[in-house]
Design a protein around this motif. Sequence first.
Motif, PDB file in Angstrom:
ATOM      1  N   ASP A   1       0.861  -1.169   0.000  1.00  0.00           N
ATOM      2  CA  ASP A   1       0.000   0.000   0.000  1.00  0.00           C
ATOM      3  C   ASP A   1       0.902   1.224   0.000  1.00  0.00           C
ATOM      4  OD1 ASP A   1      -1.665   2.183   0.923  1.00  0.00           O
ATOM      5  OD2 ASP A   1      -3.116   0.687   1.578  1.00  0.00           O
ATOM      6  N   HIS A   2       0.583   2.196  -0.842  1.00  0.00           N
ATOM      7  CA  HIS A   2       1.411   3.390  -0.972  1.00  0.00           C
ATOM      8  C   HIS A   2       1.739   4.020   0.375  1.00  0.00           C
ATOM      9  CE1 HIS A   2       2.936   7.131  -2.760  1.00  0.00           C
ATOM     10  NE2 HIS A   2       2.132   7.802  -1.949  1.00  0.00           N
ATOM     11  N   THR A   3       0.739   4.053   1.277  1.00  0.00           N
ATOM     12  CA  THR A   3       0.951   4.737   2.545  1.00  0.00           C
ATOM     13  C   THR A   3       1.996   4.055   3.415  1.00  0.00           C
ATOM     14  OG1 THR A   3      -0.230   5.779   4.388  1.00  0.00           O
ATOM     15  CG2 THR A   3      -0.821   3.520   3.867  1.00  0.00           C
ATOM     16  N   LYS A   4       2.259   2.763   3.195  1.00  0.00           N
ATOM     17  CA  LYS A   4       3.223   2.044   4.029  1.00  0.00           C
ATOM     18  C   LYS A   4       4.670   2.366   3.668  1.00  0.00           C
ATOM     19  CE  LYS A   4       0.205   0.102   6.595  1.00  0.00           C
ATOM     20  NZ  LYS A   4       0.057   0.563   8.004  1.00  0.00           N
ATOM     21  N   GLY A   5       4.923   2.952   2.509  1.00  0.00           N
ATOM     22  CA  GLY A   5       6.241   3.470   2.180  1.00  0.00           C
ATOM     23  C   GLY A   5       7.328   2.436   1.956  1.00  0.00           C
ATOM     24  N   LEU A   6       6.967   1.208   1.641  1.00  0.00           N
ATOM     25  CA  LEU A   6       7.999   0.187   1.417  1.00  0.00           C
ATOM     26  C   LEU A   6       8.882   0.536   0.221  1.00  0.00           C
ATOM     27  CD1 LEU A   6       5.931  -3.067   2.120  1.00  0.00           C
ATOM     28  CD2 LEU A   6       7.429  -1.802   3.677  1.00  0.00           C
ATOM     29  N   ASP A   7       8.306   1.230  -0.754  1.00  0.00           N
ATOM     30  CA  ASP A   7       9.101   1.673  -1.899  1.00  0.00           C
ATOM     31  C   ASP A   7      10.171   2.679  -1.472  1.00  0.00           C
ATOM     32  OD1 ASP A   7       6.784   3.308  -1.331  1.00  0.00           O
ATOM     33  OD2 ASP A   7       7.278   4.486  -3.118  1.00  0.00           O
ATOM     34  N   LEU A   8       9.859   3.525  -0.493  1.00  0.00           N
ATOM     35  CA  LEU A   8      10.829   4.489   0.023  1.00  0.00           C
ATOM     36  C   LEU A   8      12.018   3.782   0.653  1.00  0.00           C
ATOM     37  CD1 LEU A   8       8.427   7.058   1.768  1.00  0.00           C
ATOM     38  CD2 LEU A   8       9.443   7.216  -0.518  1.00  0.00           C
ATOM     39  N   LEU A   9      11.744   2.741   1.397  1.00  0.00           N
ATOM     40  CA  LEU A   9      12.822   1.988   2.043  1.00  0.00           C
ATOM     41  C   LEU A   9      13.759   1.388   1.007  1.00  0.00           C
ATOM     42  CD1 LEU A   9      14.183   0.753   4.536  1.00  0.00           C
ATOM     43  CD2 LEU A   9      12.507  -1.115   4.404  1.00  0.00           C
ATOM     44  N   ILE A  10      13.199   0.815  -0.055  1.00  0.00           N
ATOM     45  CA  ILE A  10      14.026   0.214  -1.102  1.00  0.00           C
ATOM     46  C   ILE A  10      14.957   1.258  -1.705  1.00  0.00           C
ATOM     47  CG2 ILE A  10      13.935  -0.807  -3.416  1.00  0.00           C
ATOM     48  CD1 ILE A  10      11.346  -2.241  -2.470  1.00  0.00           C
ATOM     49  N   GLU A  11      14.424   2.422  -2.031  1.00  0.00           N
ATOM     50  CA  GLU A  11      15.254   3.468  -2.635  1.00  0.00           C
ATOM     51  C   GLU A  11      16.359   3.932  -1.679  1.00  0.00           C
ATOM     52  OE1 GLU A  11      15.036   4.408  -5.776  1.00  0.00           O
ATOM     53  OE2 GLU A  11      13.289   3.103  -6.122  1.00  0.00           O
ATOM     54  N   GLU A  12      16.019   4.085  -0.415  1.00  0.00           N
ATOM     55  CA  GLU A  12      16.979   4.637   0.538  1.00  0.00           C
ATOM     56  C   GLU A  12      18.012   3.608   0.999  1.00  0.00           C
ATOM     57  OE1 GLU A  12      16.898   7.830   2.448  1.00  0.00           O
ATOM     58  OE2 GLU A  12      15.405   8.732   1.137  1.00  0.00           O
ATOM     59  N   LEU A  13      17.780   2.364   0.676  1.00  0.00           N
ATOM     60  CA  LEU A  13      18.781   1.336   0.994  1.00  0.00           C
ATOM     61  C   LEU A  13      19.885   1.246  -0.062  1.00  0.00           C
ATOM     62  CD1 LEU A  13      16.728  -1.652   2.452  1.00  0.00           C
ATOM     63  CD2 LEU A  13      18.670  -0.530   3.537  1.00  0.00           C
ATOM     64  N   ALA A  14      19.685   1.883  -1.204  1.00  0.00           N
ATOM     65  CA  ALA A  14      20.659   1.762  -2.291  1.00  0.00           C
ATOM     66  C   ALA A  14      22.092   2.095  -1.860  1.00  0.00           C
ATOM     67  CB  ALA A  14      20.228   2.613  -3.485  1.00  0.00           C
TER      68      ALA A  14
ATOM     69  N   VAL B   1      10.101   1.208   9.719  1.00  0.00           N
ATOM     70  CA  VAL B   1       8.676   1.458   9.524  1.00  0.00           C
ATOM     71  C   VAL B   1       8.561   2.768   8.735  1.00  0.00           C
ATOM     72  CG1 VAL B   1       6.422   1.522  10.648  1.00  0.00           C
ATOM     73  CG2 VAL B   1       8.350   0.416  11.806  1.00  0.00           C
ATOM     74  N   PRO B   2       8.683   2.704   7.404  1.00  0.00           N
ATOM     75  CA  PRO B   2       8.843   3.922   6.595  1.00  0.00           C
ATOM     76  C   PRO B   2       7.545   4.553   6.105  1.00  0.00           C
ATOM     77  CG  PRO B   2       9.157   2.007   5.209  1.00  0.00           C
ATOM     78  CD  PRO B   2       8.856   1.478   6.592  1.00  0.00           C
ATOM     79  N   SER B   3       6.492   4.474   6.908  1.00  0.00           N
ATOM     80  CA  SER B   3       5.160   4.912   6.470  1.00  0.00           C
ATOM     81  C   SER B   3       5.112   6.378   6.076  1.00  0.00           C
ATOM     82  CB  SER B   3       4.143   4.665   7.582  1.00  0.00           C
ATOM     83  OG  SER B   3       3.983   3.300   7.847  1.00  0.00           O
ATOM     84  N   ARG B   4       4.275   6.652   5.082  1.00  0.00           N
ATOM     85  CA  ARG B   4       3.973   8.038   4.721  1.00  0.00           C
ATOM     86  C   ARG B   4       2.920   8.631   5.650  1.00  0.00           C
ATOM     87  NH1 ARG B   4       4.981   5.552  -0.445  1.00  0.00           N
ATOM     88  NH2 ARG B   4       6.455   6.815  -1.685  1.00  0.00           N
ATOM     89  N   GLY B   5       2.148   7.783   6.300  1.00  0.00           N
ATOM     90  CA  GLY B   5       1.130   8.228   7.243  1.00  0.00           C
ATOM     91  C   GLY B   5       0.778   7.089   8.178  1.00  0.00           C
ATOM     92  N   GLU B   6       0.736   7.344   9.484  1.00  0.00           N
ATOM     93  CA  GLU B   6       0.485   6.265  10.438  1.00  0.00           C
ATOM     94  C   GLU B   6      -0.002   6.869  11.746  1.00  0.00           C
ATOM     95  OE1 GLU B   6       0.199   2.308  10.572  1.00  0.00           O
ATOM     96  OE2 GLU B   6       1.815   2.954   9.250  1.00  0.00           O
ATOM     97  N   THR B   7      -1.094   6.346  12.251  1.00  0.00           N
ATOM     98  CA  THR B   7      -1.601   6.809  13.537  1.00  0.00           C
ATOM     99  C   THR B   7      -0.770   6.232  14.667  1.00  0.00           C
ATOM    100  OG1 THR B   7      -3.818   6.954  12.598  1.00  0.00           O
ATOM    101  CG2 THR B   7      -3.635   6.989  14.989  1.00  0.00           C
ATOM    102  N   LEU B   8      -0.835   4.931  14.838  1.00  0.00           N
ATOM    103  CA  LEU B   8      -0.004   4.202  15.799  1.00  0.00           C
ATOM    104  C   LEU B   8       0.300   2.854  15.152  1.00  0.00           C
ATOM    105  CD1 LEU B   8      -1.840   4.955  19.167  1.00  0.00           C
ATOM    106  CD2 LEU B   8       0.425   5.762  18.531  1.00  0.00           C
TER     107      LEU B   8
ATOM    108  N   VAL C   1      16.256  -2.701  16.569  1.00  0.00           N
ATOM    109  CA  VAL C   1      15.853  -1.394  17.056  1.00  0.00           C
ATOM    110  C   VAL C   1      14.901  -0.810  16.004  1.00  0.00           C
ATOM    111  CG1 VAL C   1      16.656   0.960  17.484  1.00  0.00           C
ATOM    112  CG2 VAL C   1      17.964  -0.998  18.362  1.00  0.00           C
ATOM    113  N   VAL C   2      13.820  -0.197  16.444  1.00  0.00           N
ATOM    114  CA  VAL C   2      12.843   0.349  15.503  1.00  0.00           C
ATOM    115  C   VAL C   2      13.269   1.740  15.057  1.00  0.00           C
ATOM    116  CG1 VAL C   2      10.454   1.088  15.187  1.00  0.00           C
ATOM    117  CG2 VAL C   2      10.951  -0.988  16.486  1.00  0.00           C
ATOM    118  N   LEU C   3      13.123   1.994  13.752  1.00  0.00           N
ATOM    119  CA  LEU C   3      13.311   3.350  13.243  1.00  0.00           C
ATOM    120  C   LEU C   3      12.119   3.720  12.375  1.00  0.00           C
ATOM    121  CD1 LEU C   3      14.431   3.184  10.022  1.00  0.00           C
ATOM    122  CD2 LEU C   3      16.441   2.356  11.219  1.00  0.00           C
ATOM    123  N   ALA C   4      11.726   4.996  12.459  1.00  0.00           N
ATOM    124  CA  ALA C   4      10.510   5.458  11.792  1.00  0.00           C
ATOM    125  C   ALA C   4      10.615   6.960  11.548  1.00  0.00           C
ATOM    126  CB  ALA C   4       9.284   5.147  12.655  1.00  0.00           C
ATOM    127  N   PRO C   5       9.798   7.494  10.638  1.00  0.00           N
ATOM    128  CA  PRO C   5       9.817   8.937  10.390  1.00  0.00           C
ATOM    129  C   PRO C   5       9.207   9.713  11.553  1.00  0.00           C
ATOM    130  CG  PRO C   5       8.067   7.898   9.130  1.00  0.00           C
ATOM    131  CD  PRO C   5       8.849   6.784   9.752  1.00  0.00           C
TER     132      PRO C   5
END
Length: 459
Positions: free
Chosen positions: A250-263, A325-332, A349-353
Amino acid sequence: MSTTKALLYCAVNGIANNTNGIGRQTKTFLATLARHHHRLSAHAGAFTPYLAVPEPGPATWGYNESDLRYARRVVEGLGGEVITLPYNARRPFWHPDTWRHLSGEAARAAGHLTSRHEKVLVIGVDTPFAGLAHHTGSHPGVEVLLALFSTARITERPHPNPVRIAWEEEAIAAAGVHPRAWVADIGDFLTRHLQDQYGLDPGTLRAWPSGLDLTAADLAPPTETEAERIVRALGIPAGRPVVAAIGRTDHTKGLDLLIEELAPLRETVHLAMVAVPTDDERAALLDCYRERSAELGLSATIIGRYDRDIPRALAAWPDTCAMAVPSRGETLANVVFETALWAQHSGAVVLAPNIDGFPEQITDGHNGLLYAPTPGALTACLHRALALTSDERARLRTAAHRKVLNQRNAAEHLATLLATFWRPRTTPVATLHGHPATDARTPRSKAPTSTHHPLEATP
């Protein structure tokens, strides 16, 4: 008429399926009933639990007969039942027309329960049941709690669906004028969001923080042998730090962002991603993730199915340096809480925006890592995670574990909520299993509410 009370929990996920975070919340609710019903009753008054769910069948997203059997076993064992709500399965489910119908059917079911119970509390979980306040005004024995866990303005950024926004605005407005309708205060960010963006009246709030069944077996950390067996079966190579991630395609989960930033880290880390398709259209995203990872030359294992043992093993695996947890939007995010339990002895260790509800869950450098939602910031945060010493990692994990134990006990939260509706009184606050319910905020309400502790020693 019975002198007992009824609790009607209305949900579209977690009863006959379990495919998202709302489903996990429902599973937590069911486990809390199964383990603590007698103690909840002792402090909130005797009650019978019921579930309402859109009529299960082939149209149900992720339909699982065993999930439905489990739900029935729990509530029927406590004298209740699963109430199936008819709807037109040929029409789009994720549309206000369907939600309006379901909300009306759930209100009708609540009205029928008043023939057996003096008081009925209806909990409408998330958007499909947000319309309950429109339909329950004629039933004086029925109170409604709208438990929204997100909104279109959060999950559909930057272009939320105006039809869905209108539905949400209508629901919040109705709760403000209905004398027996309330809105769950599940977390600081969402409550501020509802007040600022939807005009929520603070007087309608009842505290019900998002929580976990802390005694659940699937939240206990696996042994190292168990974790190794699962990790090796997935083909994850030895000798590299692992960055794990879990989410829907799902776009909001941002998994595509993680792939790009791992390059930039392609020579250093291995990506272990659980990316679960939710429909045929989103299944194509799974192929896109795999193709893009290959184009970037990433060392990656991308798993297109959900098995709860997989994230549990990845979180606890000693080679896992981060749960991203690279979400574009997340409540909890449930995975933040869950990882704190799974990785209490070793692992991620958890990392998130640093957006939305994540700062509620994570204090940067104390119980996890936060990064700005800007290009390159996730890469820099991954570098931070890799640079942590073993002692620093252990300190972050210990703090994360302690925070969840202290603040996210779902049994205490539910007991507090029910007592505010059914048994107002004031007594000293105690603890359950030694963990105070520090996140059960005092509700701002239209009527006096209880401040006693939910599961203190039974009198």
